[in-house]
Write a protein that holds these residues in place. Sequence first.
Motif, mmCIF file in Angstrom:
data_model
loop_
_atom_site.group_PDB
_atom_site.id
_atom_site.type_symbol
_atom_site.label_atom_id
_atom_site.label_comp_id
_atom_site.label_asym_id
_atom_site.label_seq_id
_atom_site.Cartn_x
_atom_site.Cartn_y
_atom_site.Cartn_z
ATOM 1 N N GLU A 211 0.970 5.942 -13.128
ATOM 2 C CA GLU A 211 -0.292 6.692 -14.123
ATOM 3 C C GLU A 211 0.202 7.107 -15.396
ATOM 4 O O GLU A 211 0.036 7.131 -16.480
ATOM 5 C CB GLU A 211 -1.240 7.249 -13.378
ATOM 6 C CG GLU A 211 -1.996 6.670 -12.297
ATOM 7 C CD GLU A 211 -2.822 5.716 -12.890
ATOM 8 O OE1 GLU A 211 -3.346 5.866 -13.781
ATOM 9 O OE2 GLU A 211 -3.061 4.488 -12.406
ATOM 10 N N LYS B 96 2.168 5.789 -7.314
ATOM 11 C CA LYS B 96 0.930 5.853 -8.172
ATOM 12 C C LYS B 96 1.043 6.796 -9.196
ATOM 13 O O LYS B 96 0.692 6.431 -10.428
ATOM 14 C CB LYS B 96 -0.392 5.849 -7.261
ATOM 15 C CG LYS B 96 -1.629 5.389 -8.190
ATOM 16 C CD LYS B 96 -2.709 5.595 -7.053
ATOM 17 C CE LYS B 96 -4.068 5.275 -7.940
ATOM 18 N NZ LYS B 96 -5.138 5.526 -7.096
ATOM 19 N N ASP B 97 1.065 8.106 -9.089
ATOM 20 C CA ASP B 97 1.256 8.999 -9.985
ATOM 21 C C ASP B 97 2.309 8.900 -10.980
ATOM 22 O O ASP B 97 1.875 8.899 -12.380
ATOM 23 C CB ASP B 97 1.502 10.457 -9.536
ATOM 24 C CG ASP B 97 0.572 10.784 -8.336
ATOM 25 O OD1 ASP B 97 -0.686 10.060 -8.453
ATOM 26 O OD2 ASP B 97 0.769 11.469 -7.223
ATOM 27 N N LYS C 136 2.146 -5.494 -8.402
ATOM 28 C CA LYS C 136 1.618 -6.009 -7.123
ATOM 29 C C LYS C 136 2.193 -7.534 -6.881
ATOM 30 O O LYS C 136 2.721 -7.927 -5.923
ATOM 31 C CB LYS C 136 0.138 -6.205 -7.154
ATOM 32 C CG LYS C 136 -0.210 -6.535 -5.631
ATOM 33 C CD LYS C 136 -1.792 -6.171 -5.420
ATOM 34 C CE LYS C 136 -2.096 -6.525 -3.978
ATOM 35 N NZ LYS C 136 -3.468 -6.536 -3.867
ATOM 36 N N TRP D 270 2.567 1.493 -3.555
ATOM 37 C CA TRP D 270 1.698 2.066 -4.573
ATOM 38 C C TRP D 270 1.360 3.539 -4.429
ATOM 39 O O TRP D 270 1.193 4.098 -5.314
ATOM 40 C CB TRP D 270 0.627 1.053 -4.217
ATOM 41 C CG TRP D 270 -0.697 1.350 -5.300
ATOM 42 C CD1 TRP D 270 -1.880 1.678 -5.256
ATOM 43 C CD2 TRP D 270 -0.437 1.312 -6.809
ATOM 44 N NE1 TRP D 270 -2.481 1.925 -6.405
ATOM 45 C CE2 TRP D 270 -1.635 1.759 -7.472
ATOM 46 C CE3 TRP D 270 0.780 1.087 -7.741
ATOM 47 C CZ2 TRP D 270 -1.714 1.609 -8.971
ATOM 48 C CZ3 TRP D 270 0.684 1.137 -9.134
ATOM 49 C CH2 TRP D 270 -0.611 1.285 -9.752
ATOM 50 N N ASN D 271 1.097 3.860 -3.051
ATOM 51 C CA ASN D 271 0.700 5.558 -2.901
ATOM 52 C C ASN D 271 1.865 6.226 -3.121
ATOM 53 O O ASN D 271 1.675 7.360 -3.996
ATOM 54 C CB ASN D 271 0.573 5.605 -1.457
ATOM 55 C CG ASN D 271 -1.150 4.778 -0.958
ATOM 56 O OD1 ASN D 271 -1.667 4.725 -1.807
ATOM 57 N ND2 ASN D 271 -0.981 4.724 0.350
ATOM 58 N N ALA E 189 -0.320 -3.013 -13.591
ATOM 59 C CA ALA E 189 -0.436 -2.794 -11.991
ATOM 60 C C ALA E 189 -0.699 -3.918 -11.485
ATOM 61 O O ALA E 189 0.096 -4.218 -10.149
ATOM 62 C CB ALA E 189 -1.603 -1.964 -12.293
ATOM 63 N N THR F 37 0.877 -1.241 0.019
ATOM 64 C CA THR F 37 0.112 -0.053 -0.045
ATOM 65 C C THR F 37 0.966 1.154 0.030
ATOM 66 O O THR F 37 0.605 2.220 -0.773
ATOM 67 C CB THR F 37 -0.869 -0.179 1.336
ATOM 68 O OG1 THR F 37 -0.278 -0.417 2.430
ATOM 69 C CG2 THR F 37 -2.152 -0.696 0.923
#
Length: 422
Positions: A299, A295-296, A318, A291-292, A314, A288
């Motif tokens: 993307e 994430k940007d 993981k 990914w946080n 994605a 978590t």
Amino acid sequence: MRLNGDVAGTKKAAIDILQLCFENRAWKTLNDQIVVLSKRRGQLKQAVTAMVQQAMQYIDETPDIETKIELIKTLNSVSAGKIYVEIERARLIKRLAKIKEEQGQIAEAADLMQEIAVETFGAMAKTEKIAFILEQVRLCLDRQDYVRAQILSRKISPRVFDADTSKEKKKPKEGESIVEEAPADIPSLLELKRIYYELMIRYYSHSNDYLEICRCYKSIYEIPSVKEDSSKWIPVLRKICWYLVLAPHDPMQSSLLNSTLDDKNLSEIPHFRLLLKQLLTMEVIQWTSLWNTFKDEFENEKNMLGGSLGDKAADDLKERVIEHNILVVSKYYARITVKRLAQLLCLTVEEAEKHLSDMVVSKALIAKVDRPMGIVSFQSVKDSNDILNSWATNLEKLLDLVEKSCHQIHKETMVHKAALKQ
């Protein structure tokens, strides 16, 4: 002239006939004359070669596309099966395929290009050969014929691109075939290298072979023109990092990971340096928080990597994090309960078991699960020889220690005896 074997005269006569047809814009007559002249009994090779080369200059002068295609087809039929005009034939086919492609007939263009096996042409320049094969590969990829694309791409050895082109060209010896100069529109060897790897990336993207895609980007990254321009190498290096992270864990991936981390340019994008560092550090990564953080970035890259790949990437990311975590756990634990393993991986017990089983099946690690007890054992089962060998080693060490101790005791007693005598 033809029957006398007068090369220069025959060539001039044939070229003049074509020139007259061209000047009068009699395209049908020109096509007929090319066929008639080439079929004359005992026609000289040099005359046919000169005639084909002359007629090729008229292709761009044609009034419309139908006439152009007709002329190319006529020249094709004339040059078919004649070794002395094989290069001209290859160039004609390439032109015809380009026209077909512009008309949207990609399958026909690909079939046309595959008729020619340029790798057997001795007189064709190396760069032109490579460019031709790359064109064949590109058309196969466009029609989604991935098997044939791979077969064709194997005709080019990546070592070809590392050859030193600056060396002086040797003069051909007598009896050797003279290699023609490549036409002006053929790209340089380094440009061809970039095109080759971009096509290979397209091929590997189809099968989601992340490690191979990463190696292709690595090769593009090594091209001097890319390495000197930061606006070019930063996006490439970012892609290398992403694909490295997405690639399954194996020795090749580990060595690439280490070599990329040693790259000084990576300090320009510290975010990615941190990402690679986390993968190398033998610590459990919290999915978590990872990914946080990224994430940007992901993307942004997803839009560049192509939407179709994004969603799968994605999930793969993981999965790689989970695999890394399981490997870390196996390093620190000999035995662990499935419950605790699931806790460490932030997964349910069923998911943890599934991922563990997948890794054991792919031979990424050795483990046994005792399901009734709910215990995972990461120790490999040793056969009797290994056990005996380890015992023998332990005994050797023990005897060494005993021997050293005896030696020390003996030394001490000798010293004490000498002291008492005094």
